[in-house]
Design a protein around this motif. Sequence first.
Motif, mmCIF file in Angstrom:
data_model
loop_
_atom_site.group_PDB
_atom_site.id
_atom_site.type_symbol
_atom_site.label_atom_id
_atom_site.label_comp_id
_atom_site.label_asym_id
_atom_site.label_seq_id
_atom_site.Cartn_x
_atom_site.Cartn_y
_atom_site.Cartn_z
ATOM 1 N N VAL A 1 0.848 -1.204 0.000
ATOM 2 C CA VAL A 1 0.000 0.000 0.000
ATOM 3 C C VAL A 1 0.881 1.251 0.000
ATOM 4 C CG1 VAL A 1 -1.691 1.346 1.334
ATOM 5 C CG2 VAL A 1 -2.001 -1.131 1.037
ATOM 6 N N TYR A 2 1.941 1.233 0.796
ATOM 7 C CA TYR A 2 2.870 2.365 0.838
ATOM 8 C C TYR A 2 3.475 2.618 -0.551
ATOM 9 C CZ TYR A 2 7.428 4.563 1.163
ATOM 10 O OH TYR A 2 8.527 5.352 0.916
ATOM 11 N N PHE A 3 4.003 1.561 -1.179
ATOM 12 C CA PHE A 3 4.631 1.743 -2.493
ATOM 13 C C PHE A 3 3.614 2.182 -3.545
ATOM 14 C CE2 PHE A 3 8.118 -1.063 -0.846
ATOM 15 C CZ PHE A 3 9.126 -0.119 -0.978
ATOM 16 N N TRP A 4 2.399 1.681 -3.440
ATOM 17 C CA TRP A 4 1.347 2.093 -4.367
ATOM 18 C C TRP A 4 1.067 3.584 -4.189
ATOM 19 C CZ3 TRP A 4 -1.737 -1.776 -7.073
ATOM 20 C CH2 TRP A 4 -2.745 -1.242 -7.875
ATOM 21 N N ALA A 5 1.008 4.024 -2.928
ATOM 22 C CA ALA A 5 0.780 5.452 -2.654
ATOM 23 C C ALA A 5 1.923 6.295 -3.212
ATOM 24 C CB ALA A 5 0.638 5.688 -1.150
ATOM 25 N N VAL A 6 3.166 5.855 -3.034
ATOM 26 C CA VAL A 6 4.322 6.577 -3.571
ATOM 27 C C VAL A 6 4.218 6.669 -5.093
ATOM 28 C CG1 VAL A 6 6.839 6.449 -3.923
ATOM 29 C CG2 VAL A 6 5.869 6.087 -1.644
ATOM 30 N N ARG B 1 -10.233 7.878 5.014
ATOM 31 C CA ARG B 1 -9.301 8.941 4.628
ATOM 32 C C ARG B 1 -8.154 8.970 5.626
ATOM 33 N NH1 ARG B 1 -10.957 11.561 0.253
ATOM 34 N NH2 ARG B 1 -13.162 11.717 -0.119
ATOM 35 N N LEU B 2 -6.979 9.382 5.122
ATOM 36 C CA LEU B 2 -5.789 9.438 5.968
ATOM 37 C C LEU B 2 -5.123 10.788 5.733
ATOM 38 C CD1 LEU B 2 -3.989 7.794 7.897
ATOM 39 C CD2 LEU B 2 -2.789 6.933 5.900
ATOM 40 N N THR B 3 -5.051 11.603 6.768
ATOM 41 C CA THR B 3 -4.433 12.912 6.657
ATOM 42 C C THR B 3 -2.921 12.767 6.763
ATOM 43 O OG1 THR B 3 -6.374 13.962 7.621
ATOM 44 C CG2 THR B 3 -4.328 15.239 7.634
ATOM 45 N N VAL B 4 -2.228 13.197 5.715
ATOM 46 C CA VAL B 4 -0.770 13.117 5.665
ATOM 47 C C VAL B 4 -0.157 14.433 6.127
ATOM 48 C CG1 VAL B 4 1.229 12.722 4.151
ATOM 49 C CG2 VAL B 4 -0.886 11.431 3.790
ATOM 50 N N THR C 1 -2.471 17.568 2.423
ATOM 51 C CA THR C 1 -2.485 16.286 1.724
ATOM 52 C C THR C 1 -3.296 15.261 2.503
ATOM 53 O OG1 THR C 1 -0.238 16.736 0.940
ATOM 54 C CG2 THR C 1 -1.043 14.488 0.685
ATOM 55 N N GLU C 2 -4.234 14.655 1.800
ATOM 56 C CA GLU C 2 -5.064 13.618 2.387
ATOM 57 C C GLU C 2 -5.178 12.474 1.376
ATOM 58 O OE1 GLU C 2 -8.858 14.291 4.877
ATOM 59 O OE2 GLU C 2 -9.569 13.946 2.825
ATOM 60 N N LEU C 3 -5.029 11.239 1.858
ATOM 61 C CA LEU C 3 -5.178 10.073 1.004
ATOM 62 C C LEU C 3 -6.593 9.534 1.122
ATOM 63 C CD1 LEU C 3 -1.977 7.966 1.871
ATOM 64 C CD2 LEU C 3 -2.311 9.504 -0.070
ATOM 65 N N ARG C 4 -7.171 9.162 -0.001
ATOM 66 C CA ARG C 4 -8.426 8.416 0.023
ATOM 67 C C ARG C 4 -8.029 6.976 0.353
ATOM 68 N NH1 ARG C 4 -10.258 10.100 -5.608
ATOM 69 N NH2 ARG C 4 -10.738 7.880 -5.644
ATOM 70 N N PHE C 5 -7.773 6.754 1.617
ATOM 71 C CA PHE C 5 -7.119 5.547 2.074
ATOM 72 C C PHE C 5 -7.938 4.281 1.845
ATOM 73 C CE2 PHE C 5 -5.275 2.732 5.414
ATOM 74 C CZ PHE C 5 -3.994 2.690 4.890
ATOM 75 N N GLY C 6 -9.212 4.337 2.115
ATOM 76 C CA GLY C 6 -10.065 3.169 1.887
ATOM 77 C C GLY C 6 -10.032 2.740 0.431
ATOM 78 N N ALA D 1 -8.378 -0.741 -1.014
ATOM 79 C CA ALA D 1 -9.249 -1.603 -1.817
ATOM 80 C C ALA D 1 -8.637 -1.857 -3.196
ATOM 81 C CB ALA D 1 -10.638 -0.984 -1.949
ATOM 82 N N SER D 2 -8.068 -0.835 -3.812
ATOM 83 C CA SER D 2 -7.436 -0.991 -5.133
ATOM 84 C C SER D 2 -6.252 -1.944 -5.072
ATOM 85 C CB SER D 2 -6.956 0.356 -5.672
ATOM 86 O OG SER D 2 -8.038 1.176 -5.985
ATOM 87 N N VAL D 3 -5.430 -1.784 -4.056
ATOM 88 C CA VAL D 3 -4.255 -2.651 -3.900
ATOM 89 C C VAL D 3 -4.702 -4.095 -3.693
ATOM 90 C CG1 VAL D 3 -2.297 -3.194 -2.391
ATOM 91 C CG2 VAL D 3 -2.740 -0.829 -3.052
ATOM 92 N N LYS D 4 -5.640 -4.324 -2.802
ATOM 93 C CA LYS D 4 -6.113 -5.685 -2.534
ATOM 94 C C LYS D 4 -6.750 -6.305 -3.777
ATOM 95 C CE LYS D 4 -6.969 -5.463 2.438
ATOM 96 N NZ LYS D 4 -8.021 -5.532 3.477
ATOM 97 N N ARG D 5 -7.536 -5.513 -4.498
ATOM 98 C CA ARG D 5 -8.203 -6.007 -5.703
ATOM 99 C C ARG D 5 -7.188 -6.421 -6.757
ATOM 100 N NH1 ARG D 5 -11.867 -2.353 -5.435
ATOM 101 N NH2 ARG D 5 -10.738 -0.812 -6.657
ATOM 102 N N ARG D 6 -6.196 -5.564 -7.001
ATOM 103 C CA ARG D 6 -5.177 -5.860 -8.021
ATOM 104 C C ARG D 6 -4.367 -7.097 -7.633
ATOM 105 N NH1 ARG D 6 -3.099 -3.569 -12.920
ATOM 106 N NH2 ARG D 6 -0.847 -3.612 -12.949
ATOM 107 N N LEU D 7 -3.978 -7.166 -6.375
ATOM 108 C CA LEU D 7 -3.210 -8.312 -5.898
ATOM 109 C C LEU D 7 -4.025 -9.598 -6.016
ATOM 110 C CD1 LEU D 7 -0.599 -9.367 -4.667
ATOM 111 C CD2 LEU D 7 -1.489 -8.734 -2.413
#
Length: 183
Positions: free
Chosen positions: A45-50, A81-84, A88-93, A97-103
């Motif tokens: 998830v971290y690398f996907w966010a990067v 949501r995750l406030t960075v 900056t805020e990530l749509r964390f959910g 979900a995208s990472v899990k789905r792709r994996l």
Amino acid sequence: MAHAALSTTEVVALTGLDERRVRKDVEHGIVAKASPPRFDLADLVYFWAVAELGFDIGVGDRKKLFHLIKDALDAKAVPSRLTVSLITELRFGDLVASVKRRLARFEAWKDKLVLDESILGGEPVFPKSRLAVRHVGGMMINGADVAEVREDYPYLSDEDIEFAKLYAIAYPRLGRPREVATR
């Protein structure tokens, strides 16, 4: 949903990041301190966010981002949501979900591949064919477009073509490269 620990090349394939970026974050102690490095869902998830950020951030900020992601995934309820930072805020959910789905899609697709010593010496092939997955993946890596691959192999699905490239990146051929004959 538990996933097996991922290798560096699997993370590179799934996120589209350069392998040097992943290795640098290991060197800087941001993720996966084991040797060889193995990555879990928080790391992915971290690398996907990067990768999605689209711009570089410093080591300190990457460490902060990783810890925010890890803590959020460890929480009883994953926040939507995750406030960075202040801006900056990530749509964390959605990100998780995208990472899990792709994996999950990639793992399910890999499970359909045929590995049989009597077919191409055990090289992974597409079901009901003798077509090596790495051959199609190599075509895509070398710049072939989907239409060209589809023309040559009309029985492949869009998912086959997409994931063949990821497979070739995630699982490169082992061994020495073939020597080029010179005369």
